[in-house]
Scaffold this motif. Structure first.
Motif, PDB file in Angstrom:
ATOM      1  N   GLN A 215       0.821  -1.212   0.000  1.00 46.70           N
ATOM      2  CA  GLN A 215       0.000   0.000   0.000  1.00 46.70           C
ATOM      3  C   GLN A 215       0.859   1.268   0.000  1.00 46.70           C
ATOM      4  OE1 GLN A 215      -3.253  -0.419  -0.596  1.00 46.70           O
ATOM      5  NE2 GLN A 215      -2.567  -2.566  -0.598  1.00 46.70           N
ATOM      6  N   THR A 216       0.277   2.355  -0.553  1.00 43.33           N
ATOM      7  CA  THR A 216       0.927   3.661  -0.591  1.00 43.33           C
ATOM      8  C   THR A 216      -0.047   4.699  -0.029  1.00 43.33           C
ATOM      9  OG1 THR A 216       0.076   4.232  -2.782  1.00 43.33           O
ATOM     10  CG2 THR A 216       2.150   2.972  -2.684  1.00 43.33           C
ATOM     11  N   PHE A 217       0.417   5.922   0.097  1.00 43.77           N
ATOM     12  CA  PHE A 217      -0.464   6.996   0.559  1.00 43.77           C
ATOM     13  C   PHE A 217      -1.681   7.118  -0.365  1.00 43.77           C
ATOM     14  CE2 PHE A 217       3.554   8.152   2.503  1.00 43.77           C
ATOM     15  CZ  PHE A 217       3.173   8.586   3.761  1.00 43.77           C
ATOM     16  N   ALA A 218      -1.438   7.008  -1.660  1.00 46.52           N
ATOM     17  CA  ALA A 218      -2.510   7.180  -2.632  1.00 46.52           C
ATOM     18  C   ALA A 218      -3.532   6.046  -2.555  1.00 46.52           C
ATOM     19  CB  ALA A 218      -1.938   7.273  -4.042  1.00 46.52           C
ATOM     20  N   THR A 219      -3.067   4.815  -2.343  1.00 42.12           N
ATOM     21  CA  THR A 219      -4.004   3.693  -2.327  1.00 42.12           C
ATOM     22  C   THR A 219      -4.819   3.646  -1.043  1.00 42.12           C
ATOM     23  OG1 THR A 219      -2.357   2.154  -1.405  1.00 42.12           O
ATOM     24  CG2 THR A 219      -2.518   2.316  -3.821  1.00 42.12           C
ATOM     25  N   ILE A 220      -4.278   4.180   0.039  1.00 42.95           N
ATOM     26  CA  ILE A 220      -4.977   4.164   1.332  1.00 42.95           C
ATOM     27  C   ILE A 220      -5.995   5.299   1.438  1.00 42.95           C
ATOM     28  CG2 ILE A 220      -4.653   4.491   3.835  1.00 42.95           C
ATOM     29  CD1 ILE A 220      -4.007   1.725   2.880  1.00 42.95           C
ATOM     30  N   ALA A 221      -5.756   6.399   0.743  1.00 39.86           N
ATOM     31  CA  ALA A 221      -6.624   7.586   0.864  1.00 39.86           C
ATOM     32  C   ALA A 221      -8.113   7.280   0.687  1.00 39.86           C
ATOM     33  CB  ALA A 221      -6.172   8.670  -0.116  1.00 39.86           C
ATOM     34  N   PRO A 222      -8.525   6.494  -0.330  1.00 38.41           N
ATOM     35  CA  PRO A 222      -9.962   6.207  -0.469  1.00 38.41           C
ATOM     36  C   PRO A 222     -10.547   5.487   0.740  1.00 38.41           C
ATOM     37  CG  PRO A 222      -8.783   5.661  -2.487  1.00 38.41           C
ATOM     38  CD  PRO A 222      -7.756   5.930  -1.451  1.00 38.41           C
ATOM     39  N   TYR A 223      -9.738   4.625   1.372  1.00 38.18           N
ATOM     40  CA  TYR A 223     -10.221   3.921   2.566  1.00 38.18           C
ATOM     41  C   TYR A 223     -10.442   4.905   3.719  1.00 38.18           C
ATOM     42  CZ  TYR A 223      -8.812  -0.382   0.159  1.00 38.18           C
ATOM     43  OH  TYR A 223      -8.694  -1.396  -0.748  1.00 38.18           O
ATOM     44  N   THR A 224      -9.585   5.903   3.803  1.00 31.32           N
ATOM     45  CA  THR A 224      -9.720   6.897   4.867  1.00 31.32           C
ATOM     46  C   THR A 224     -11.038   7.645   4.740  1.00 31.32           C
ATOM     47  OG1 THR A 224      -7.303   7.187   4.805  1.00 31.32           O
ATOM     48  CG2 THR A 224      -8.578   8.835   6.008  1.00 31.32           C
ATOM     49  N   ILE A 225     -11.367   8.038   3.513  1.00 27.61           N
ATOM     50  CA  ILE A 225     -12.633   8.735   3.278  1.00 27.61           C
ATOM     51  C   ILE A 225     -13.805   7.831   3.638  1.00 27.61           C
ATOM     52  CG2 ILE A 225     -14.092   9.759   1.500  1.00 27.61           C
ATOM     53  CD1 ILE A 225     -11.485  10.554   0.038  1.00 27.61           C
ATOM     54  N   GLU A 226     -13.721   6.567   3.238  1.00 23.92           N
ATOM     55  CA  GLU A 226     -14.790   5.605   3.536  1.00 23.92           C
ATOM     56  C   GLU A 226     -14.955   5.431   5.044  1.00 23.92           C
ATOM     57  OE1 GLU A 226     -15.634   0.832   2.899  1.00 23.92           O
ATOM     58  OE2 GLU A 226     -14.363   1.900   1.477  1.00 23.92           O
TER      59      GLU A 226
ATOM     60  N   ASP B  56     -11.194   2.041  13.380  1.00 27.38           N
ATOM     61  CA  ASP B  56     -10.839   1.927  11.962  1.00 27.38           C
ATOM     62  C   ASP B  56     -10.255   3.233  11.428  1.00 27.38           C
ATOM     63  OD1 ASP B  56     -11.756  -0.661  11.951  1.00 27.38           O
ATOM     64  OD2 ASP B  56     -13.710  -0.173  11.090  1.00 27.38           O
ATOM     65  N   LEU B  57     -10.841   4.362  11.868  1.00 31.07           N
ATOM     66  CA  LEU B  57     -10.345   5.659  11.413  1.00 31.07           C
ATOM     67  C   LEU B  57      -8.973   5.954  12.002  1.00 31.07           C
ATOM     68  CD1 LEU B  57     -10.981   8.161   9.739  1.00 31.07           C
ATOM     69  CD2 LEU B  57     -12.110   9.144  11.746  1.00 31.07           C
ATOM     70  N   LEU B  58      -8.787   5.613  13.276  1.00 28.92           N
ATOM     71  CA  LEU B  58      -7.477   5.797  13.906  1.00 28.92           C
ATOM     72  C   LEU B  58      -6.415   4.969  13.195  1.00 28.92           C
ATOM     73  CD1 LEU B  58      -5.611   6.821  16.163  1.00 28.92           C
ATOM     74  CD2 LEU B  58      -6.452   4.939  17.592  1.00 28.92           C
ATOM     75  N   PHE B  59      -6.783   3.774  12.783  1.00 33.41           N
ATOM     76  CA  PHE B  59      -5.849   2.902  12.078  1.00 33.41           C
ATOM     77  C   PHE B  59      -5.347   3.558  10.795  1.00 33.41           C
ATOM     78  CE2 PHE B  59      -5.081  -0.611   9.000  1.00 33.41           C
ATOM     79  CZ  PHE B  59      -3.959  -1.149   9.619  1.00 33.41           C
ATOM     80  N   GLN B  60      -6.211   4.329  10.147  1.00 36.64           N
ATOM     81  CA  GLN B  60      -5.783   5.030   8.938  1.00 36.64           C
ATOM     82  C   GLN B  60      -4.643   5.997   9.241  1.00 36.64           C
ATOM     83  OE1 GLN B  60      -7.320   4.346   5.779  1.00 36.64           O
ATOM     84  NE2 GLN B  60      -8.039   2.694   7.108  1.00 36.64           N
ATOM     85  N   VAL B  61      -4.771   6.742  10.327  1.00 42.16           N
ATOM     86  CA  VAL B  61      -3.721   7.685  10.720  1.00 42.16           C
ATOM     87  C   VAL B  61      -2.436   6.932  11.054  1.00 42.16           C
ATOM     88  CG1 VAL B  61      -3.076   9.502  12.357  1.00 42.16           C
ATOM     89  CG2 VAL B  61      -5.455   9.290  11.596  1.00 42.16           C
ATOM     90  N   VAL B  62      -2.579   5.824  11.766  1.00 43.52           N
ATOM     91  CA  VAL B  62      -1.414   5.011  12.128  1.00 43.52           C
ATOM     92  C   VAL B  62      -0.729   4.457  10.877  1.00 43.52           C
ATOM     93  CG1 VAL B  62      -0.735   2.848  13.246  1.00 43.52           C
ATOM     94  CG2 VAL B  62      -2.256   4.435  14.430  1.00 43.52           C
ATOM     95  N   PHE B  63      -1.538   4.081   9.887  1.00 39.01           N
ATOM     96  CA  PHE B  63      -0.992   3.558   8.623  1.00 39.01           C
ATOM     97  C   PHE B  63      -0.152   4.635   7.940  1.00 39.01           C
ATOM     98  CE2 PHE B  63      -2.382  -0.117   5.756  1.00 39.01           C
ATOM     99  CZ  PHE B  63      -1.196  -0.119   5.043  1.00 39.01           C
ATOM    100  N   TYR B  64      -0.700   5.849   7.825  1.00 38.17           N
ATOM    101  CA  TYR B  64       0.043   6.953   7.206  1.00 38.17           C
ATOM    102  C   TYR B  64       1.327   7.249   7.989  1.00 38.17           C
ATOM    103  CZ  TYR B  64      -4.165   7.998   4.469  1.00 38.17           C
ATOM    104  OH  TYR B  64      -5.240   7.932   3.622  1.00 38.17           O
ATOM    105  N   ALA B  65       1.219   7.240   9.317  1.00 36.12           N
ATOM    106  CA  ALA B  65       2.383   7.554  10.157  1.00 36.12           C
ATOM    107  C   ALA B  65       3.492   6.535   9.948  1.00 36.12           C
ATOM    108  CB  ALA B  65       1.965   7.593  11.628  1.00 36.12           C
ATOM    109  N   GLN B  66       3.125   5.260   9.821  1.00 43.07           N
ATOM    110  CA  GLN B  66       4.128   4.220   9.593  1.00 43.07           C
ATOM    111  C   GLN B  66       4.816   4.414   8.249  1.00 43.07           C
ATOM    112  OE1 GLN B  66       5.489   1.904  11.448  1.00 43.07           O
ATOM    113  NE2 GLN B  66       6.742   1.149   9.737  1.00 43.07           N
TER     114      GLN B  66
END
Length: 271
Positions: free
Chosen positions: A34-45, A68-78
């Protein structure tokens, strides 16, 4: 695994889990690619699912959706940490710094005078931050529109754009002007329909919707919320029609326009 289970706090454990998922050798194949771009749609969802749980007042479900939303932030941070940009702790500190900076009446020597004064001070600080970001990007001019996200829902983005424009006086003085604009845009849409130009129809319909959003703003209504509520109301009434038809061993597709209208009026009375 023991390193993860021995974590003292939930956030420490979550950060370690995320790090393990992205481990080049032992991580999850999907998470690693995964990349920042591929994760972004999941964050919106996930953000929408949080809003949905709140709308339903399903507080147990909200706990999971917030996770689930917090996990998105953690994913970006990693991913950012892997690039040696910043980590979760730096993100949290930056947010704390921003909140303290924008609330001097709470954290510094500023004084609370009125809600209007707080709003004006808030906008001034946001304008200063936009200017700083523009300088970093070496932009020649700073625009009020610079930090309005392109990914926002269209109604919400339109209202933010209008609010920014109004902050410098570019606005209708009262709601009467907005109504006149709506009538003007409706006439232009009708003319586009007469011209049978699909491109022109789309443009004029967009202008009409934009003007209706402007009306919502002048009336103090959030257009996104208003439309969402109308969507929900229509669904409730339509489902009522389906139930009524099923009780008569019929389906809506079998009914003519008059019968459907009768069911609709009944559903409105039941609502």
């Amino acid at each position: 695994m023991s390193e993860i289970t021995n974590c003292k706090t939930g956030i420490e454990r979550l950060l370690q889990v995320m790090k393990r998922l992205r481990d080049p050798e032992h991580g999850c194949p999907w998470d690693k690619e995964q990349t920042f771009a591929t994760i972004a749609p999941y964050t919106i969802e996930e953000a929408y699912e949080v809003a949905d749980a709140i709308a339903r007042e399903d507080w147990p479900d909200l706990k999971g959706e917030l996770g689930d939303l917090l996990f998105q932030v953690v994913f970006y941070a990693q991913m950012a940490s892997e690039q040696h940009w910043y980590d979760f702790d730096a993100i949290a500190h930056a947010m704390a710094d921003k909140l303290e900076r924008r609330h001097p009446h709470v954290f510094a020597e500023g004084e609370y005078q009125s809600h209007e004064q707080l709003h004006q001070d808030w906008e001034k600080r946001k304008a200063a931050e936009r200017e700083q970001r523009a300088q970093k990007r070496q932009q020649e001019t700073v625009s009020l529109m610079d930090d309005i996200p392109l990914a926002l829902p269209a109604l919400m983005r339109a209202q933010k754009i209008q609010k920014r424009a109004a902050s410098v006086g570019f606005d209708w003085p009262d709601v009467d002007g907005v109504f006149e604009k709506i009538h003007e845009e409706l006439a232009e849409l009708q003319q586009a329909m007469a011209n049978q130009s699909a491109e022109e129809i789309e443009e004029e319909l967009g202008d009409l919707l934009y003007s209706v959003v402007n009306l919502a703003r002048h009336l103090g209504v959030k257009s996104e919320t208003a439309l969402a509520n109308s969507n929900d109301k229509f669904v409730r009434r339509f489902q009522d029609m389906e139930r009524t038809a099923a009780q008569k061993d019929r389906s809506l597709s079998e009914m003519n326009a008059d019968a459907l209208e009768q069911l609709w009026q009944q559903a409105k009375r039941n609502a």
